[in-house]
Design a protein around this motif. Structure first.
Motif, PDB file in Angstrom:
ATOM      1  N   ILE A 166       0.899  -1.062  -0.141  1.00 42.88           N
ATOM      2  CA  ILE A 166      -0.060   0.077   0.041  1.00 42.88           C
ATOM      3  C   ILE A 166       0.757   1.313   0.057  1.00 42.88           C
ATOM      4  O   ILE A 166       1.622   1.455   0.884  1.00 42.88           O
ATOM      5  CB  ILE A 166      -0.987   0.021   1.193  1.00 42.88           C
ATOM      6  CG1 ILE A 166      -1.664  -1.392   1.118  1.00 42.88           C
ATOM      7  CG2 ILE A 166      -1.806   1.297   1.405  1.00 42.88           C
ATOM      8  CD1 ILE A 166      -2.831  -1.285   0.028  1.00 42.88           C
ATOM      9  N   THR A 167       0.745   2.062  -1.169  1.00 45.74           N
ATOM     10  CA  THR A 167       1.584   3.367  -1.180  1.00 45.74           C
ATOM     11  C   THR A 167       0.817   4.647  -1.243  1.00 45.74           C
ATOM     12  O   THR A 167       1.292   5.639  -0.937  1.00 45.74           O
ATOM     13  CB  THR A 167       2.175   3.206  -2.329  1.00 45.74           C
ATOM     14  OG1 THR A 167       1.552   2.870  -3.449  1.00 45.74           O
ATOM     15  CG2 THR A 167       3.182   1.918  -2.361  1.00 45.74           C
ATOM     16  N   LYS A 168      -0.761   4.468  -1.307  1.00 43.98           N
ATOM     17  CA  LYS A 168      -1.437   5.414  -1.382  1.00 43.98           C
ATOM     18  C   LYS A 168      -2.511   5.357  -0.239  1.00 43.98           C
ATOM     19  O   LYS A 168      -2.820   4.352   0.164  1.00 43.98           O
ATOM     20  CB  LYS A 168      -2.233   5.333  -2.666  1.00 43.98           C
ATOM     21  CG  LYS A 168      -1.377   5.868  -3.790  1.00 43.98           C
ATOM     22  CD  LYS A 168      -2.298   5.922  -4.985  1.00 43.98           C
ATOM     23  CE  LYS A 168      -2.163   4.547  -5.646  1.00 43.98           C
ATOM     24  NZ  LYS A 168      -2.765   4.777  -7.147  1.00 43.98           N
ATOM     25  N   ASP A 169      -2.878   6.686   0.365  1.00 45.65           N
ATOM     26  CA  ASP A 169      -3.975   6.675   1.381  1.00 45.65           C
ATOM     27  C   ASP A 169      -5.261   5.834   1.126  1.00 45.65           C
ATOM     28  O   ASP A 169      -5.446   5.930   0.139  1.00 45.65           O
ATOM     29  CB  ASP A 169      -4.123   7.946   1.893  1.00 45.65           C
ATOM     30  CG  ASP A 169      -3.022   8.696   2.467  1.00 45.65           C
ATOM     31  OD1 ASP A 169      -2.132   8.094   2.770  1.00 45.65           O
ATOM     32  OD2 ASP A 169      -3.374  10.009   2.815  1.00 45.65           O
ATOM     33  N   VAL A 170      -5.697   5.213   2.103  1.00 45.44           N
ATOM     34  CA  VAL A 170      -7.006   4.378   1.921  1.00 45.44           C
ATOM     35  C   VAL A 170      -8.018   5.073   2.541  1.00 45.44           C
ATOM     36  O   VAL A 170      -7.893   5.509   3.705  1.00 45.44           O
ATOM     37  CB  VAL A 170      -6.596   2.996   2.359  1.00 45.44           C
ATOM     38  CG1 VAL A 170      -8.142   2.253   2.087  1.00 45.44           C
ATOM     39  CG2 VAL A 170      -5.764   2.148   1.757  1.00 45.44           C
ATOM     40  N   ALA A 171      -9.173   5.390   1.854  1.00 46.72           N
ATOM     41  CA  ALA A 171     -10.069   6.059   2.774  1.00 46.72           C
ATOM     42  C   ALA A 171     -11.089   5.129   3.620  1.00 46.72           C
ATOM     43  O   ALA A 171     -10.899   4.121   3.537  1.00 46.72           O
ATOM     44  CB  ALA A 171     -11.248   6.614   1.404  1.00 46.72           C
ATOM     45  N   PRO A 172     -11.481   5.893   4.640  1.00 45.66           N
ATOM     46  CA  PRO A 172     -12.360   5.268   5.759  1.00 45.66           C
ATOM     47  C   PRO A 172     -13.440   4.498   5.142  1.00 45.66           C
ATOM     48  O   PRO A 172     -13.979   4.517   4.240  1.00 45.66           O
ATOM     49  CB  PRO A 172     -13.136   6.332   6.600  1.00 45.66           C
ATOM     50  CG  PRO A 172     -12.077   7.519   6.347  1.00 45.66           C
ATOM     51  CD  PRO A 172     -11.485   7.498   4.877  1.00 45.66           C
ATOM     52  N   GLY A 173     -13.359   3.069   5.448  1.00 45.96           N
ATOM     53  CA  GLY A 173     -14.384   2.022   5.115  1.00 45.96           C
ATOM     54  C   GLY A 173     -14.155   1.487   3.652  1.00 45.96           C
ATOM     55  O   GLY A 173     -14.997   0.563   3.215  1.00 45.96           O
ATOM     56  N   SER A 174     -13.242   1.614   2.986  1.00 43.12           N
ATOM     57  CA  SER A 174     -12.961   1.272   1.745  1.00 43.12           C
ATOM     58  C   SER A 174     -12.200  -0.141   1.856  1.00 43.12           C
ATOM     59  O   SER A 174     -11.511  -0.452   2.894  1.00 43.12           O
ATOM     60  CB  SER A 174     -11.811   2.081   0.808  1.00 43.12           C
ATOM     61  OG  SER A 174     -12.470   3.143   0.570  1.00 43.12           O
TER      62      SER A 174
END
Ligand code: UD1
Ligand code: CA
Length: 454
Positions: free
Chosen positions: A414-422
């Motif tokens: 994981i290199t990019k932010d992950v949105a809440p709940g995704s």
């Protein structure tokens, strides 16, 4: 306790050549704290109103350590090592400003307990002008002997080299700790000469001088283990063993369960709550606080960490400085946590490196998760939100944030932010060829048979 002001003079000018070390002797550590630090801590516990430390020329690291560990301490330099009385004289500017009790301690004698200091002061309170801490030596060779009169009063201290045959048989020895309440300690020090086998100015000669002036000298006794002086690495290890035995006893008495106490190693400052249970082979470095009800399973290495109530650590966990674990956190086997805050109920149960960042409450870190915190030049932060789920064998490349409640699919980088709940997935999609295995076997068996004939 007496209301008389107390000054403690710590002698630390000795070179300590027998340590065979580049580090001055008194900076070698017992339970993670330099010998000098143990003595300064004792001065603090004894509520000393002033502290003087005497160092040798060029011992700037000792001077700095003293000032860091006890900012109130004044440090004096003894220019030449002419003996213990000369060493105390180096602190005369402070002694002249002080009116009250003066206790001399050696910086290489780290195990003295505060109750012993209280006993010495009580001797002064009850009329002694000088009180000497003595012990029955298993082997008195090398120590100064405490010579007493028929009625048990201390008459003189005779150094080993200056002792006659009868005096050599005395087993009551001088620990080196001496307490004074005399109007003019400076004057007494000035009168000490150096006509002895070593040609040194002996502080111990103060006993005869004070008695000559009509003062009384008293002996206060303690156990030999308490006044162990460190001259070699072997004695350093011996002091460590004594310290650890003491600390384990204290922990047990304070409501900590130790299944195998002799295998648990504490730091001088380890703080343990009630009903903490510690399995065998656990090592505490400095700066650890363990709250009530925590269970630490076997084989953990823990330093600079705070462990919240009822958390469960190990077996085989490593907590490094800045690990701050909330209530009910689980950190399991082969998990390393450094500079990471974990919220209540968060779990990292297997095979992970969590470095620089935070894990929200009730988040689950799957087996084999790595916080990739270092790019070869800088450290970056990883933030995992509350109740997030990080699948096994994921690499979270910092700086990166996994939102609250989000899922990371197992095996993802994981290199990019992950949105809440995704759900974040980073891996090639799986393909499947039905019946492939049987065809493959038939083909391979034929090949093998053909190869066998040729
Ligand atoms: C001293 C005592 C002895 C006692 C023994 C206990 C004297 C004369 N003798 O002997 O009665 O049984 O300790 O261990 O006091 N130091 C200085 N500057 C100096 C000399 C010493 O700072 O010029 C410091 C050393 O660093 C050490 C302490 O004083 O911390 C004791 O000195 P040391 O030379 O070891 O004394 P001992 O001969 O062992
Ligand atoms: Ca000594």
């Amino acid at each position: 306790m007496t209301a008389t002001p107390l000054m403690i003079v710590v002698l630390a000018a000795g070179k300590g050549t027998r340590m065979n070390s580049d580090l001055p002797k008194v900076l070698h550590a017992v339970a993670g704290l330099p010998l000098l630090g143990h003595v300064l801590a004792l001065a603090g516990e004894a509520a000393a109103n002033s502290i003087a430390v005497v160092v040798g020329p060029g011992m700037d690291n000792v001077r700095n350590a003293a000032q860091k560990m006890a900012p109130v301490a004044e440090v004096f330099t003894q220019t030449e090592q002419l003996g213990t009385a000369d060493a105390v004289k180096a602190a005369l500017p402070a002694i002249r400003n002080h009116h009250g009790d003066v206790i001399v301690l050696y910086a290489d004698t780290p195990l003295i307990e505060v109750a012993t200091i209280t006993h010495l002061r009580r001797a002064l309170d009850t009329g002694a002008a000088v009180a000497v801490l003595g012990f029955e030596a298993e082997d008195p060779a090398g120590y100064g002997r405490l010579l007493t009169s028929a009625d048990g009063e201390l008459v003189a201290i005779r150094e080993h080299k200056d002792a006659n045959f009868a005096e050599l048989h005395v087993r009551m020895c001088n620990s080196g700790v001496m307490a004074f309440r005399v109007d003019d300690l400076a004057g007494v020090l000035e009168r000490i000469g150096n006509r002895n086998a070593n040609g040194e100015y002996y502080l111990t000669d103060a006993v005869e001088i004070i008695r000559g002036d009509g003062g009384r000298a008293a002996v206060v006794r303690c156990r030999e283990s308490e006044v162990l002086g460190i001259n070699s690495r072997a004695e350093l290890a011996q002091a460590e063993a004594i310290f650890q035995r003491r600390r384990r006893r204290e922990a047990l008495a304070a409501g900590v369960t130790l299944i195998a106490p002799e295998t648990v190693w504490f730091s001088y400052d380890t703080k343990l709550g009630r009903d903490v249970a510690i399995q065998p082979n656990v090592y505490f470095g400095p700066g650890v606080v363990v709250e009530d009800g925590v269970e630490i399973l076997a084989n953990c290495h823990i330093e600079g960490a705070r462990i919240g109530k009822n958390a469960r650590i190990g077996p085989f966990a490593r907590l490094r400085p800045g690990a701050a674990l909330g209530t009910d956190v689980h950190v399991g086997n082969f998990v390393e946590v450094k500079n990471v805050t974990m919220g209540a109920g968060a779990k990292a149960n297997h095979l992970s490196y969590l470095g620089d960042g935070s894990v929200g409450a009730k988040a689950n870190i799957g087996a084999g998760t790595i916080f990739c915190n270092y790019d070869g030049f800088f450290k970056h932060k990883t933030v995992v939100g509350e109740e997030a789920f990080v699948g096994s064998n994921s690499a979270l490349v910092a700086p990166v944030t996994i939102g609250d409640g989000a899922f990371v699919g197992s095996g993802s980088v994981i290199t990019k932010d992950v949105a809440p709940g995704s759900l974040a997935l980073e891996r090639s999609s799986q393909e499947e060829r039905q019946g492939w295995a049987e065809k493959f076997r038939i083909m391979m068996r034929k090949k093998k048979a053909a190869a066998g004939k040729s």
